[in-house]
Design a protein around this motif. Sequence first.
Motif, PDB file in Angstrom:
ATOM      1  N   GLY A  46      19.047  41.142   3.348  1.00  0.00           N
ATOM      2  CA  GLY A  46      17.878  41.892   3.801  1.00  0.00           C
ATOM      3  C   GLY A  46      16.920  41.050   4.604  1.00  0.00           C
ATOM      4  N   ASN A  47      15.624  41.159   4.276  1.00  0.00           N
ATOM      5  CA  ASN A  47      14.595  40.518   5.104  1.00  0.00           C
ATOM      6  C   ASN A  47      14.285  39.087   4.701  1.00  0.00           C
ATOM      7  N   ALA A  48      14.958  38.558   3.686  1.00  0.00           N
ATOM      8  CA  ALA A  48      14.818  37.165   3.228  1.00  0.00           C
ATOM      9  C   ALA A  48      13.568  36.910   2.407  1.00  0.00           C
ATOM     10  N   MET A  49      12.726  37.922   2.177  1.00  0.00           N
ATOM     11  CA  MET A  49      11.535  37.688   1.365  1.00  0.00           C
ATOM     12  C   MET A  49      11.870  37.569  -0.117  1.00  0.00           C
ATOM     13  N   PHE A  50      12.858  38.333  -0.568  1.00  0.00           N
ATOM     14  CA  PHE A  50      13.271  38.328  -1.973  1.00  0.00           C
ATOM     15  C   PHE A  50      12.095  38.626  -2.905  1.00  0.00           C
ATOM     16  N   LEU A  51      11.352  39.677  -2.572  1.00  0.00           N
ATOM     17  CA  LEU A  51      10.243  40.068  -3.433  1.00  0.00           C
ATOM     18  C   LEU A  51      10.764  40.615  -4.761  1.00  0.00           C
ATOM     19  N   SER A  52      11.734  41.518  -4.715  1.00  0.00           N
ATOM     20  CA  SER A  52      12.259  42.104  -5.949  1.00  0.00           C
ATOM     21  C   SER A  52      13.016  41.069  -6.779  1.00  0.00           C
ATOM     22  N   LEU A  53      13.956  40.351  -6.151  1.00  0.00           N
ATOM     23  CA  LEU A  53      14.723  39.364  -6.916  1.00  0.00           C
ATOM     24  C   LEU A  53      13.831  38.214  -7.364  1.00  0.00           C
ATOM     25  N   GLY A  54      12.808  37.896  -6.581  1.00  0.00           N
ATOM     26  CA  GLY A  54      11.860  36.875  -6.999  1.00  0.00           C
ATOM     27  C   GLY A  54      11.081  37.304  -8.227  1.00  0.00           C
ATOM     28  N   ASN A  55      10.688  38.571  -8.250  1.00  0.00           N
ATOM     29  CA  ASN A  55      10.020  39.088  -9.443  1.00  0.00           C
ATOM     30  C   ASN A  55      10.947  39.015 -10.658  1.00  0.00           C
ATOM     31  N   LEU A  56      12.207  39.420 -10.471  1.00  0.00           N
ATOM     32  CA  LEU A  56      13.148  39.383 -11.584  1.00  0.00           C
ATOM     33  C   LEU A  56      13.423  37.962 -12.046  1.00  0.00           C
ATOM     34  N   HIS A  57      13.368  37.006 -11.140  1.00  0.00           N
ATOM     35  CA  HIS A  57      13.540  35.603 -11.528  1.00  0.00           C
ATOM     36  C   HIS A  57      12.411  35.160 -12.452  1.00  0.00           C
ATOM     37  N   ALA A  58      11.200  35.676 -12.191  1.00  0.00           N
ATOM     38  CA  ALA A  58      10.038  35.309 -13.004  1.00  0.00           C
ATOM     39  C   ALA A  58       9.888  36.179 -14.240  1.00  0.00           C
ATOM     40  N   ASP A  59      10.322  37.451 -14.140  1.00  0.00           N
ATOM     41  CA  ASP A  59      10.147  38.417 -15.232  1.00  0.00           C
ATOM     42  C   ASP A  59      11.272  39.438 -15.120  1.00  0.00           C
ATOM     43  N   PRO A  60      12.233  39.462 -16.044  1.00  0.00           N
ATOM     44  CA  PRO A  60      13.413  40.317 -15.875  1.00  0.00           C
ATOM     45  C   PRO A  60      13.180  41.807 -16.110  1.00  0.00           C
ATOM     46  N   ARG A  61      11.992  42.201 -16.521  1.00  0.00           N
ATOM     47  CA  ARG A  61      11.752  43.632 -16.746  1.00  0.00           C
ATOM     48  C   ARG A  61      11.922  44.407 -15.436  1.00  0.00           C
ATOM     49  N   ALA A  62      12.539  45.569 -15.524  1.00  0.00           N
ATOM     50  CA  ALA A  62      12.809  46.353 -14.320  1.00  0.00           C
ATOM     51  C   ALA A  62      12.875  47.826 -14.653  1.00  0.00           C
ATOM     52  N   GLY A  63      12.589  48.649 -13.649  1.00  0.00           N
ATOM     53  CA  GLY A  63      12.754  50.086 -13.740  1.00  0.00           C
ATOM     54  C   GLY A  63      13.547  50.579 -12.544  1.00  0.00           C
ATOM     55  N   LEU A  64      14.467  51.493 -12.768  1.00  0.00           N
ATOM     56  CA  LEU A  64      15.267  52.073 -11.693  1.00  0.00           C
ATOM     57  C   LEU A  64      15.042  53.581 -11.679  1.00  0.00           C
ATOM     58  N   LEU A  65      15.021  54.150 -10.477  1.00  0.00           N
ATOM     59  CA  LEU A  65      14.888  55.591 -10.304  1.00  0.00           C
ATOM     60  C   LEU A  65      16.001  56.082  -9.396  1.00  0.00           C
ATOM     61  N   PHE A  66      16.848  56.961  -9.919  1.00  0.00           N
ATOM     62  CA  PHE A  66      17.862  57.663  -9.139  1.00  0.00           C
ATOM     63  C   PHE A  66      17.422  59.116  -9.017  1.00  0.00           C
ATOM     64  N   LEU A  67      17.652  59.709  -7.845  1.00  0.00           N
ATOM     65  CA  LEU A  67      17.301  61.121  -7.688  1.00  0.00           C
ATOM     66  C   LEU A  67      18.381  61.856  -6.921  1.00  0.00           C
ATOM     67  N   ASP A  68      18.502  63.121  -7.234  1.00  0.00           N
ATOM     68  CA  ASP A  68      19.408  64.002  -6.510  1.00  0.00           C
ATOM     69  C   ASP A  68      18.593  64.642  -5.390  1.00  0.00           C
ATOM     70  N   TRP A  69      18.932  64.319  -4.157  1.00  0.00           N
ATOM     71  CA  TRP A  69      18.130  64.752  -3.010  1.00  0.00           C
ATOM     72  C   TRP A  69      18.233  66.249  -2.749  1.00  0.00           C
ATOM     73  N   GLU A  70      19.186  66.931  -3.395  1.00  0.00           N
ATOM     74  CA  GLU A  70      19.323  68.377  -3.221  1.00  0.00           C
ATOM     75  C   GLU A  70      18.697  69.149  -4.384  1.00  0.00           C
ATOM     76  N   THR A  71      18.984  68.741  -5.624  1.00  0.00           N
ATOM     77  CA  THR A  71      18.525  69.508  -6.785  1.00  0.00           C
ATOM     78  C   THR A  71      17.186  69.035  -7.336  1.00  0.00           C
ATOM     79  N   GLY A  72      16.745  67.840  -6.939  1.00  0.00           N
ATOM     80  CA  GLY A  72      15.487  67.306  -7.452  1.00  0.00           C
ATOM     81  C   GLY A  72      15.576  66.659  -8.816  1.00  0.00           C
ATOM     82  N   THR A  73      16.762  66.598  -9.395  1.00  0.00           N
ATOM     83  CA  THR A  73      16.932  65.943 -10.697  1.00  0.00           C
ATOM     84  C   THR A  73      16.695  64.446 -10.572  1.00  0.00           C
ATOM     85  N   THR A  74      16.034  63.862 -11.567  1.00  0.00           N
ATOM     86  CA  THR A  74      15.774  62.423 -11.556  1.00  0.00           C
ATOM     87  C   THR A  74      16.336  61.772 -12.811  1.00  0.00           C
ATOM     88  N   LEU A  75      16.751  60.526 -12.658  1.00  0.00           N
ATOM     89  CA  LEU A  75      17.174  59.685 -13.770  1.00  0.00           C
ATOM     90  C   LEU A  75      16.388  58.385 -13.661  1.00  0.00           C
TER      91      LEU A  75
END
Length: 288
Positions: free
Chosen positions: A209-238
Amino acid sequence: MGVYHAGSRAVQDRAGVRDRADHVGRSLGQTIKPVAAAFLEQQPLLIVAAADPGTGRVWASALTGAPGFMRAADPRRMSVHTADPLGARLRGRPVGTLALDPRTRRRMRLNGRLHPTPEGFTVDADQVFSNCPKYIQRRETYETVDRAPGTPRRLTRFGTEEADFIGAADTFFLATVHSAGADAGHRGGNPGFVRVTSPHELTWPDYAGNAMFLSLGNLHADPRAGLLFLDWETGTTLQLTGEARTGFGPDGTRTVRFILAEARWTPAALPLRWSAPEYSPANPDPAR
């Protein structure tokens, strides 16, 4: 430069991209430029990343509204006219936000501190920047539909339905935190780029990507994470919350492994229906 914390620097050095990161980092500002303000007002979708002050778990949430529901209140503040799921508990706390337009494959990130208002909330900007369109799938149109969100279902493991949902995804959003902030990132690829490897784990490749590594840098310092998946047609989210760690291959590749703590499945959560995707030409083949 004051742009990166030690976690991002560690990953940049591991990847050998510190000089490039310094160059790209000059694009990070603290003000919302007029072109960015105009972009915000056109969007119906905002991703918000934050840690729940009560549990400490990190979540990514999707907020929607008619274009104009988010706008630049002034050059240092974004105003959002809808409620955040964590509500007043985030008063004065760091959040990351991401506005994404699949129609133009543009995105804008604004990280700062949240303050509740009678209409919703504001975010006082610490970082404002745009990213390239790489790995964003184009969706030409959307419509607002009248949907009644289903009852959220809490999960602690991936079943067949959730694994199939994740395996079919071409996009997800990644919430990460560090000691003084939060960030909402975008991850995209052809379906199959995210793989459920056990009832409690999934993995995805970290594409160049852009070489900033903001997300992976955060995970290196603090492994807590949240992920959001969505269905672009039905609006369902996980929504998933847990911990994620990055593995580095001898050939320079990177793979992120996520361990699930809790999930929320919400049918018809979002009132938006998007057209079928045109996959980004930058997407690698997930089978390779």
